[in-house]
Design an enzyme around this catalytic site. Structure first.
Site, PDB file in Angstrom:
ATOM      1  N   TYR A 288      31.936  11.694  27.235  1.00 44.52           N
ATOM      2  CA  TYR A 288      32.386  12.580  28.316  1.00 44.52           C
ATOM      3  C   TYR A 288      31.883  12.087  29.670  1.00 44.52           C
ATOM      4  O   TYR A 288      32.609  12.120  30.665  1.00 44.52           O
ATOM      5  CB  TYR A 288      31.928  14.023  28.066  1.00 44.52           C
ATOM      6  CG  TYR A 288      32.767  14.712  27.019  1.00 44.52           C
ATOM      7  CD1 TYR A 288      34.030  15.202  27.324  1.00 44.52           C
ATOM      8  CD2 TYR A 288      32.313  14.863  25.708  1.00 44.52           C
ATOM      9  CE1 TYR A 288      34.819  15.817  26.357  1.00 44.52           C
ATOM     10  CE2 TYR A 288      33.087  15.475  24.741  1.00 44.52           C
ATOM     11  CZ  TYR A 288      34.340  15.953  25.069  1.00 44.52           C
ATOM     12  OH  TYR A 288      35.118  16.550  24.119  1.00 44.52           O
TER      13      TYR A 288
ATOM     14  N   ARG B  27      38.833  31.166  21.066  1.00 44.78           N
ATOM     15  CA  ARG B  27      40.149  31.690  21.455  1.00 44.78           C
ATOM     16  C   ARG B  27      41.007  32.284  20.350  1.00 44.78           C
ATOM     17  O   ARG B  27      42.017  32.909  20.642  1.00 44.78           O
ATOM     18  CB  ARG B  27      40.930  30.599  22.176  1.00 44.78           C
ATOM     19  CG  ARG B  27      40.448  30.435  23.606  1.00 44.78           C
ATOM     20  CD  ARG B  27      41.057  29.207  24.210  1.00 44.78           C
ATOM     21  NE  ARG B  27      40.707  28.065  23.391  1.00 44.78           N
ATOM     22  CZ  ARG B  27      41.159  26.836  23.582  1.00 44.78           C
ATOM     23  NH1 ARG B  27      41.988  26.592  24.548  1.00 44.78           N
ATOM     24  NH2 ARG B  27      40.776  25.860  22.804  1.00 44.78           N
TER      25      ARG B  27
ATOM     26  N   ARG C 162      33.190  26.889  16.140  1.00 39.70           N
ATOM     27  CA  ARG C 162      34.046  27.532  17.134  1.00 39.70           C
ATOM     28  C   ARG C 162      34.462  28.942  16.728  1.00 39.70           C
ATOM     29  O   ARG C 162      35.528  29.426  17.121  1.00 39.70           O
ATOM     30  CB  ARG C 162      35.310  26.699  17.414  1.00 39.70           C
ATOM     31  CG  ARG C 162      35.037  25.379  18.084  1.00 39.70           C
ATOM     32  CD  ARG C 162      34.602  25.610  19.532  1.00 39.70           C
ATOM     33  NE  ARG C 162      34.370  24.342  20.194  1.00 39.70           N
ATOM     34  CZ  ARG C 162      35.291  23.689  20.899  1.00 39.70           C
ATOM     35  NH1 ARG C 162      36.479  24.171  21.038  1.00 39.70           N
ATOM     36  NH2 ARG C 162      34.985  22.562  21.469  1.00 39.70           N
TER      37      ARG C 162
ATOM     38  N   ARG D 278      37.786  36.244  28.558  1.00 43.81           N
ATOM     39  CA  ARG D 278      38.116  34.986  29.233  1.00 43.81           C
ATOM     40  C   ARG D 278      39.152  35.186  30.337  1.00 43.81           C
ATOM     41  O   ARG D 278      39.176  34.452  31.314  1.00 43.81           O
ATOM     42  CB  ARG D 278      38.606  34.016  28.173  1.00 43.81           C
ATOM     43  CG  ARG D 278      38.862  32.625  28.605  1.00 43.81           C
ATOM     44  CD  ARG D 278      37.617  31.881  29.005  1.00 43.81           C
ATOM     45  NE  ARG D 278      38.000  30.513  29.322  1.00 43.81           N
ATOM     46  CZ  ARG D 278      38.594  30.156  30.453  1.00 43.81           C
ATOM     47  NH1 ARG D 278      38.811  31.052  31.386  1.00 43.81           N
ATOM     48  NH2 ARG D 278      38.968  28.901  30.650  1.00 43.81           N
TER      49      ARG D 278
END
Ligand code: CP3
Length: 351
Positions: free
Chosen positions: A156, A33, A29, A42
């Site tokens: 998922y 963010r 990652r 974003r």
């Protein structure tokens, strides 16, 4: 021999368990963010737009490398993308994560899932890989591709989002073994083809993320319901001709069974010390990991000894420094830069 950029880089040497000039490091990652420049893009585009636009995905992939000396890039995409091509609709809710709008609810739903080739359904990601691989040629750094493992994607598809107890997935698995087999077999087909396509597009190594298997399953269930499919996936993905990284978390109790599925590199979490992982994995595999992600929120005086302990007990060749799971959005960019420089400054092997 692969002609992908970075074929002789520290990271690729570590994958092959060859001596490297320094311990290579990248973070799961790393494109995300915690970076203000990611948050800025974003703010202007939805997650789905970023995923569908190769130029934006390529730009986000390269953002962390512009300011931090990571030894690899990882393509910006998301684990759930292959499910879209199979006929499921995915949305991203801010701050919550991905959501499958109509999750699989009956065995019949599984029969309606499509099995399209990656070239058809995952074109934007493959195109983004081509752009980034071309960009990295000069810097000599490798690009990593990735895919979810079938169990993690099945959670998922069945739960509809991130789950705590995996009740629906495990009920399907225990109660409808034939339907479970059809679902996992379809996922293996789609994911293996996607992995091979990413290598053809320019990925120098590939990571398979089984993020939730160890949280959900004990050893016996892993062996019975997951291991056969992960074996098939790693065997089929050998056709990619690049190193495969086998990632999971929460699997310390059965890490040897996870390793038996395949992959040149085992990516391990922080729940067991590096030494113990080495003992259970033997000398055949390179090891990636195993810093606790939350440790990066602590002051440097707490981080440094943890990093030292990992480096001191890691194999002299074949170690890729990483976290045990993804970097948290709260992590300071300066801490990450300091970590990378610190790992690079330490010579490989024990001090
Ligand atoms: O830098 C990189 O690692 C490359 C990009 C990448 C993303 N997702 C982008 C992303 C990768 C490798 C993934 C894999 C992924 N996605 C996994 C496996 C790794 C893991 O952490 O176990 C999983 C389980 C997912 C599913 C997923 N996607 C979740 C649970 C979430 C929400 C939580 C979170 O961290 O945001 C996402 C969304 C997501 N995927 C974001 C990014 C950058 C955040 C989206 C946003 O900007 O709002």
């Amino acid at each position: 021999m692969s002609s992908a950029p970075g074929a002789d880089s520290a990271l690729m040497r570590a994958c092959r368990r060859e001596a490297a000039p320094h311990t290579p490091i990248w973070l799961m990652r790393q494109a995300g963010r915690y970076l203000p420049e990611y948050r800025a893009i974003r703010e202007r585009h939805s997650m789905l737009t970023l995923l569908a636009t190769p130029e934006l995905a390529a730009e986000i992939t390269l953002q962390p490398l512009r300011r931090i000396d990571f030894d690899a890039a990882i393509i910006f995409s998301d684990l759930l993308q292959p499910l879209t091509g199979m006929g499921l609709e995915i949305s991203y809710e801010d701050g919550i994560g991905p959501h499958v709008d109509k999750p699989l609810s009956t065995p019949r739903d599984i029969d309606f899932l499509a099995v399209p080739p990656a070239a058809e359904s995952l074109g934007p990601t493959l195109r983004a890989i081509e752009i980034v691989a071309a960009d990295l040629v000069g810097g000599g750094k490798p690009l990593l591709g990735f895919a979810g493992a079938p169990f993690t994607l099945a959670t998922y598809a069945v739960e509809g989002g991130t789950s705590r107890a995996f009740t629906k997935t495990k009920t399907l698995m225990y109660s409808e073994p034939a339907a479970w087999d059809r679902l996992m077999t379809k996922l293996v087909t789609v994911l293996a083809d996607f992995l091979v396509a990413q290598a053809r597009a320019g990925a120098a190594a590939l990571q398979v993320f089984d993020s939730w298997v160890g949280v959900a399953l004990g050893k016996e269930d892993y062996i019975r319901y997951v291991q056969p499919y992960n074996r098939q996936l790693f065997t089929a993905a050998k056709a990619a001709g690049v190193p495969l990284i086998n990632f999971s978390t929460g699997t310390a109790a059965y890490i040897a069974e996870v390793a038996a599925c395949g992959g040149e590199v085992m990516s391990v979490d922080w729940r067991m010390p590096m030494e113990d992982y080495r003992q259970r994995l033997g000398e055949e595999k390179a090891i990636q990991g195993n810093l606790e992600p939350v440790a990066l929120l602590a002051p440097w005086r707490e981080i440094a000894p943890r990093v030292d302990a990992i480096l001191d007990s890691a194999p002299a060749v074949g170690h890729i420094f990483n976290l045990g799971h993804g970097i948290l959005p709260e992590t300071g960019v300066d801490t990450v830069a300091r970590l990378v420089d610190y790992v690079h400054a330490r010579k490989g092997g024990p001090r």
